[in-house]
Design an enzyme around this catalytic site. Structure first.
Site, mmCIF file in Angstrom:
data_model
loop_
_atom_site.group_PDB
_atom_site.id
_atom_site.type_symbol
_atom_site.label_atom_id
_atom_site.label_comp_id
_atom_site.label_asym_id
_atom_site.label_seq_id
_atom_site.Cartn_x
_atom_site.Cartn_y
_atom_site.Cartn_z
ATOM 1 N N GLY A 12 0.506 -1.536 -0.191
ATOM 2 C CA GLY A 12 0.099 0.078 -0.414
ATOM 3 C C GLY A 12 0.738 1.417 -0.024
ATOM 4 C CG ASN A 14 1.851 3.161 -5.659
ATOM 5 O OD1 ASN A 14 1.740 3.755 -6.006
ATOM 6 N ND2 ASN A 14 2.229 1.975 -5.803
ATOM 7 C CB ILE A 94 -10.295 -5.552 -13.738
ATOM 8 C CG1 ILE A 94 -8.983 -4.544 -13.156
ATOM 9 C CG2 ILE A 94 -11.256 -4.419 -13.931
ATOM 10 C CD1 ILE A 94 -9.827 -4.865 -11.156
ATOM 11 C CG ASN A 108 -2.418 -0.541 -13.302
ATOM 12 O OD1 ASN A 108 -2.968 -0.863 -11.788
ATOM 13 N ND2 ASN A 108 -2.267 -1.311 -14.065
ATOM 14 C CG HIS A 110 3.254 -1.366 -15.185
ATOM 15 N ND1 HIS A 110 2.505 -2.657 -15.308
ATOM 16 C CD2 HIS A 110 4.000 -1.483 -16.408
ATOM 17 C CE1 HIS A 110 3.432 -3.533 -15.929
ATOM 18 N NE2 HIS A 110 4.580 -2.687 -16.490
HETATM 19 C C1 GRF Z 1 3.709 -1.450 -7.010
HETATM 20 O O1 GRF Z 1 5.678 -2.339 -7.427
HETATM 21 C C2 GRF Z 1 3.540 -1.130 -8.051
HETATM 22 O O2 GRF Z 1 4.517 -0.458 -9.549
HETATM 23 C C3 GRF Z 1 2.602 -2.145 -8.865
HETATM 24 O O3 GRF Z 1 2.273 -3.249 -7.127
HETATM 25 C C4 GRF Z 1 3.214 -2.682 -6.141
HETATM 26 C C5 GRF Z 1 2.227 -2.784 -5.082
HETATM 27 O O4 GRF Z 1 2.805 -1.346 -4.255
HETATM 28 N N1 GRF Z 1 1.391 -2.141 -9.415
HETATM 29 P P1 GRF Z 1 2.426 -0.978 -3.319
HETATM 30 O O5 GRF Z 1 1.121 -1.402 -2.935
HETATM 31 O O6 GRF Z 1 1.388 0.455 -3.323
HETATM 32 O O7 GRF Z 1 3.616 -0.475 -2.270
#
Ligand code: GRF
Length: 202
Positions: A12, A14, A94, A108, A110
């Protein structure tokens, strides 16, 4: 106000970047209505609870069929009536019916510069392992709309990150998260929130 549902599977970071940007005022007119994970143990759920955001687990393993799981996920989303669904490290495909139910309203993050190192099998560390194996000097992250493909929807934002000598997949992943993911995902949400605000005033 843009009502956002965030779908997560892991740590989490992000999600945390979005929470912090809303608190800092760099993401405006946005409220996080719910965080949903397929993984009961996802630390992202703890981050949501620590910030007073509803947190729910809708796990495929709790349902007899994939269709029942999809139905449960759609019903959970309906409870919150999100304007936007953000996939922030969400590792479950999804379903097409969800893409059709929320046209142009699922985004999303990536961890590469799409169209490089994306598609089926490219997630998490695999993305950075492939970038290092190819020998690219620049990589980065992409925010894109979700369509019925895998990492194939229209691109919204991208940010480049230098690959440094001696990089391991882990070092590169961390730099891409810090310098790119945690910057462009909140930025994209802010852009869409401002667009909704402007549309509302038309
Ligand atoms: C990250 O590397 C992101 O790029 C990818 O999933 C991973 C998880 O990140 N989509 P987090 O759960 O937000 O730390």
């Amino acid at each position: 106000m843009l009502r956002v549902a965030v779908l997560v599977s892991g740590g989490g970071t992000n999600l945390q970047a979005i929470i912090d940007a809303i608190k800092a005022g760099t993401v405006k007119n946005t409220e996080l209505a719910v965080v949903i994970s397929n993984n009961e143990g996802a630390y992202a759920l703890a981050r949501a609870k620590a910030n007073g955001i509803d947190a729910a687990c809708v796990s495929p393993g709790a349902y007899g069929t994939r269709e029942e799981f999809h139905q449960a996920l759609m019903e959970k989303l309906l409870e919150y009536e999100p304007d936007l669904i953000v996939l922030a490290g969400y590792l479950v495909k999804i379903p097409p019916e969800m893409v059709r139910a929320y046209p142009g309203r699922i985004i999303n993050i990536h961890p590469s510069l799409i169209p490089s190192f994306c598609g089926v099998g490219y997630y998490g560390l695999q993305v950075h392992e492939a970038a290092l194996a190819r020998g690219v000097k620049v990589t980065g992250a992409t925010v894109h709309y979700v369509d019925e493909g895998t990492d194939t929807g229209p691109i919204i934002l991208q940010k480049a990150v230098e690959v440094e000598p001696g990089d391991t997949p882990e070092l590169l992943q961390r730099r891409v998260m810090e310098q790119a993911e945690w910057v462009i995902l909140p930025q994209a949400i802010h852009m869409l929130a401002c667009k909704k605000e402007a549309m509302g005033q038309l």
